[in-house]
Design a protein around this motif. Structure first.
Motif, PDB file in Angstrom:
ATOM      1  N   SER A   1       0.867  -1.170   0.000  1.00  0.00           N
ATOM      2  CA  SER A   1       0.000   0.000   0.000  1.00  0.00           C
ATOM      3  C   SER A   1       0.902   1.218   0.000  1.00  0.00           C
ATOM      4  N   CYS A   2       0.391   2.318  -0.532  1.00  0.00           N
ATOM      5  CA  CYS A   2       1.259   3.486  -0.725  1.00  0.00           C
ATOM      6  C   CYS A   2       0.552   4.754  -0.262  1.00  0.00           C
ATOM      7  N   LYS A   3       1.318   5.653   0.361  1.00  0.00           N
ATOM      8  CA  LYS A   3       0.751   6.944   0.757  1.00  0.00           C
ATOM      9  C   LYS A   3       1.842   8.011   0.745  1.00  0.00           C
ATOM     10  N   THR A   4       1.405   9.258   0.711  1.00  0.00           N
ATOM     11  CA  THR A   4       2.328  10.396   0.656  1.00  0.00           C
ATOM     12  C   THR A   4       1.955  11.392   1.746  1.00  0.00           C
ATOM     13  N   LYS A   5       2.969  11.956   2.393  1.00  0.00           N
ATOM     14  CA  LYS A   5       2.711  13.000   3.384  1.00  0.00           C
ATOM     15  C   LYS A   5       3.880  13.983   3.396  1.00  0.00           C
ATOM     16  N   THR A   6       3.585  15.149   3.943  1.00  0.00           N
ATOM     17  CA  THR A   6       4.599  16.185   4.079  1.00  0.00           C
ATOM     18  C   THR A   6       4.953  16.325   5.553  1.00  0.00           C
ATOM     19  N   LEU A   7       6.244  16.328   5.864  1.00  0.00           N
ATOM     20  CA  LEU A   7       6.694  16.364   7.247  1.00  0.00           C
ATOM     21  C   LEU A   7       7.600  17.568   7.479  1.00  0.00           C
ATOM     22  N   ALA A   8       7.293  18.304   8.540  1.00  0.00           N
ATOM     23  CA  ALA A   8       8.137  19.430   8.968  1.00  0.00           C
ATOM     24  C   ALA A   8       8.711  19.075  10.335  1.00  0.00           C
ATOM     25  N   ASN A   9      10.021  19.073  10.441  1.00  0.00           N
ATOM     26  CA  ASN A   9      10.695  18.647  11.668  1.00  0.00           C
ATOM     27  C   ASN A   9      11.629  19.739  12.167  1.00  0.00           C
ATOM     28  N   CYS A  10      11.574  19.996  13.450  1.00  0.00           N
ATOM     29  CA  CYS A  10      12.508  20.938  14.065  1.00  0.00           C
ATOM     30  C   CYS A  10      13.304  20.187  15.127  1.00  0.00           C
ATOM     31  N   TYR A  11      14.629  20.323  15.079  1.00  0.00           N
ATOM     32  CA  TYR A  11      15.516  19.642  16.027  1.00  0.00           C
ATOM     33  C   TYR A  11      16.003  20.636  17.077  1.00  0.00           C
ATOM     34  N   TYR A  12      16.104  20.149  18.310  1.00  0.00           N
ATOM     35  CA  TYR A  12      16.397  21.005  19.451  1.00  0.00           C
ATOM     36  C   TYR A  12      17.605  20.486  20.237  1.00  0.00           C
ATOM     37  N   ASP A  13      18.258  21.430  20.919  1.00  0.00           N
ATOM     38  CA  ASP A  13      19.332  21.097  21.851  1.00  0.00           C
ATOM     39  C   ASP A  13      19.602  22.329  22.699  1.00  0.00           C
ATOM     40  N   THR A  14      20.504  22.212  23.647  1.00  0.00           N
ATOM     41  CA  THR A  14      20.921  23.369  24.435  1.00  0.00           C
ATOM     42  C   THR A  14      22.075  24.065  23.723  1.00  0.00           C
ATOM     43  N   PRO A  15      22.402  25.293  24.089  1.00  0.00           N
ATOM     44  CA  PRO A  15      23.531  25.982  23.447  1.00  0.00           C
ATOM     45  C   PRO A  15      24.848  25.238  23.563  1.00  0.00           C
ATOM     46  N   ASP A  16      25.027  24.487  24.662  1.00  0.00           N
ATOM     47  CA  ASP A  16      26.274  23.721  24.813  1.00  0.00           C
ATOM     48  C   ASP A  16      26.129  22.276  24.347  1.00  0.00           C
ATOM     49  N   LEU A  17      25.029  21.978  23.613  1.00  0.00           N
ATOM     50  CA  LEU A  17      24.786  20.671  22.980  1.00  0.00           C
ATOM     51  C   LEU A  17      24.784  19.527  23.996  1.00  0.00           C
ATOM     52  N   ALA A  18      24.067  19.717  25.085  1.00  0.00           N
ATOM     53  CA  ALA A  18      24.005  18.688  26.129  1.00  0.00           C
ATOM     54  C   ALA A  18      23.403  17.386  25.611  1.00  0.00           C
ATOM     55  N   LEU A  19      22.381  17.482  24.765  1.00  0.00           N
ATOM     56  CA  LEU A  19      21.758  16.272  24.224  1.00  0.00           C
ATOM     57  C   LEU A  19      22.684  15.565  23.236  1.00  0.00           C
ATOM     58  N   ARG A  20      23.303  16.337  22.374  1.00  0.00           N
ATOM     59  CA  ARG A  20      24.218  15.753  21.389  1.00  0.00           C
ATOM     60  C   ARG A  20      25.362  15.008  22.080  1.00  0.00           C
ATOM     61  N   LYS A  21      25.900  15.619  23.144  1.00  0.00           N
ATOM     62  CA  LYS A  21      27.002  14.991  23.879  1.00  0.00           C
ATOM     63  C   LYS A  21      26.569  13.685  24.538  1.00  0.00           C
ATOM     64  N   ALA A  22      25.285  13.575  24.842  1.00  0.00           N
ATOM     65  CA  ALA A  22      24.755  12.347  25.426  1.00  0.00           C
ATOM     66  C   ALA A  22      24.243  11.387  24.360  1.00  0.00           C
ATOM     67  N   ASP A  23      24.517  11.700  23.075  1.00  0.00           N
ATOM     68  CA  ASP A  23      24.085  10.891  21.936  1.00  0.00           C
ATOM     69  C   ASP A  23      22.562  10.743  21.908  1.00  0.00           C
TER      70      ASP A  23
END
Length: 501
Positions: free
Chosen positions: A32-54
């Motif tokens: 089965s097939c379908k199409t959708k449009t997705l808008a995504n916003c990525y977040y973190d702290t200025p010192d990238l605390a989430l990124r550093k925690a992978d």
């Protein structure tokens, strides 16, 4: 919580949705097939605390107005296969609320309240997604998605043009079956970076480590069994190969093609080293696949040698200018050899993709038997000694070698160095480098000797009268290089092997 099992590919070409639909119809796979449009916003702290925690955090909105926040925690990425725990929470508005996630998903060192206070938007990924929910012959279900759009930051943009295959239910091997089929109709290559990782690279700059075949040493733990070490080493070879391909696609050059060739040679050498511990049919099949790709890259070494002879900053350019026709001939040959567009096609082509899938399946699926649970340190010294003994018999301690003899034995030196790349990491780094140094010098010296031999061949085949200055310089250069190689040989043969200390 869900754990995604995905294969990601970056794709080339037009009208990809039609190509995929036609393929599924030809294979008679229900979908089965379908199409959708997705808008995504990525977040973190200025010192990238989430990124550093992978950890990756995004808020996604679809064209129906539905909003969802997602956390992806650290997982495993091998050869384009991504496995990451994922947590999804529905939201009423596009505002981050970390308190809605389970407490036990966070690392103990992460202050979640502080992260919530500092959270800020970093970049967006906006794309149109077309998905096919495919039922495989074994009733496994796979979601095949084609995403087309862009990653956007305040500074720049990067296109999204990729395929994802995600296992919804059933046997994970079904993903590989469908991926095999896709490689026959779509130009693509494994995507080792997620959209989030690409977005972070877009905002903060992407710095990929320089890979040098001469300094590569695979990371092993002494407690590993034979099969554990093979899988770890083969996985590292595959990751290194795909990183080099990514760098080449971004900036095509001969140096990276040579490193791609050397990375394939390192993987093939591992199959030879472990041949007594691997299923011969699978190992032989991958070895043949590597051989086919290496044959397509065989011209690279000659092109590198000619570039060294003709480049204005090269060691030989001023001497070769004694013969204008020779310089023109070499430049013409280099021009005929180099075809980066053809290499891009090769690296996105079916044969190269099937090789990488075969390597990945081998890493993931090969079980360990009781007879293979010997520890690596019990066997690594014998492998290292075997290669060195073969080399010592070919390169006599007291007999000077001719240029032809050095070149004839080059493959033995390369083989010994590759064995050191596989197992050298088990030993003291200083002792290893002290031992490896003279052999690397010999390897590089023979590389130069092969370049001079190529030049000599062109001189002998030239129809014009070659200036005596050029002939005398070439003879002196070869003689001096042979003298240096003999000194390196004496030093190398007098060193005690680091694995026997």
């Amino acid at each position: 919580m869900d754990t995604e099992i995905e294969l990601k590919y970056l794709v080339l070409g037009d009208d990809i949705p039609a190509v995929i639909t036609n393929l599924l119809n030809q294979l008679k796979y229900p979908f089965s097939c379908k199409t959708k449009t997705l808008a995504n916003c990525y977040y973190d702290t200025p010192d990238l605390a989430l990124r550093k925690a992978d950890i990756g955090l995004r808020i996604r909105q679809n064209n129906k107005g539905e909003i969802e926040q997602t956390i992806k925690t650290s997982g495993i990425t091998v050869g384009g296969l991504h496995q990451r725990p994922e947590y999804n929470i529905s939201l009423g508005s596009a505002n981050v609320n970390l308190a809605l996630f389970p407490n036990d998903i966070w690392p103990p060192t992460l202050d979640v309240e502080s992260v919530q206070e500092q959270i800020t938007a970093l970049f967006d990924t906006n794309f149109k997604r077309m998905t096919w929910l495919v039922t495989m012959p074994d009733n496994s279900q796979i979601e095949l998605a084609f995403d087309q759009g862009e990653i956007c930051s305040s500074q720049s943009r990067e296109l999204i043009n990729e395929i994802e295959l995600e296992l919804i239910s059933g046997d994970a091997s079904s993903i590989f079956i469908l991926a095999h089929s896709l490689t026959s109709v779509i130009a693509m290559r494994p995507g080792t970076l997620s959209k989030a990782a690409r977005g972070y690279g877009l905002v903060f700059g992407r710095t990929e480590s320089h890979i040098s075949s001469a300094s590569t040493v695979l990371a092993f733990e002494p407690s590993m069994t034979i099969l554990e070490s093979f899988k770890a080493g083969f996985s590292e070879c595959l990751s290194q190969l795909q990183q080099l391909v990514s760098q080449f696609v971004a900036e095509p050059n001969l140096h990276l093609l040579k490193e791609i060739s050397d990375s394939l040679a390192l993987a093939r050498h591992g199959l030879w080293l472990y041949k007594d511990y691997l299923p011969s049919d699978k190992a032989d099949s991958i070895r043949i696949q590597i051989k086919v790709v290496l044959a397509e890259l065989a011209w690279v070494e000659t092109a590198r040698q000619i570039r060294e002879l003709t480049t204005k900053k090269g060691n030989y350019r001023k001497k070769i200018e004694y013969s204008k026709s020779l310089l023109a001939e070499l430049k013409n040959e280099k021009h005929q050899l180099i075809d980066f567009e053809q290499m891009i096609k090769l690296l996105h082509g079916e044969a190269f993709n099937l090789l990488q899938l075969s390597m990945l399946e081998f890493i993931l699926n090969e079980p360990e038997s009781e007879e293979h649970k010997t520890e690596l340190l019990d066997l690594a010294p014998s492998w290292l000694s075997l290669n060195l003994d073969t080399l010592n018999k070919a390169i006599h301690r007291d007999k000077p070698l001719t240029a032809a003899e050095y070149i004839d034995n080059h493959h033995l030196i390369i083989r010994s160095l590759l064995t050191g790349s596989w197992f050298g990491g088990l030993y003291d780094i200083e002792q290893r480098m002290d031992f490896r140094g003279p052999w690397l010098d010999i390897h590089l010296g023979i590389d130069e000797l092969e370049t001079l031999t190529l030049l000599k061949g062109h001189l002998q085949g030239s129809s014009e009268e070659i200036p005596q200055k050029l002939i005398s310089w070439l003879d002196d250069k070869v003689e001096n290089l042979l003298c240096a190689l003999e000194h390196c040989k004496a030093a190398a043969l007098n060193l005690q092997p680091y694995w026997l200390k």
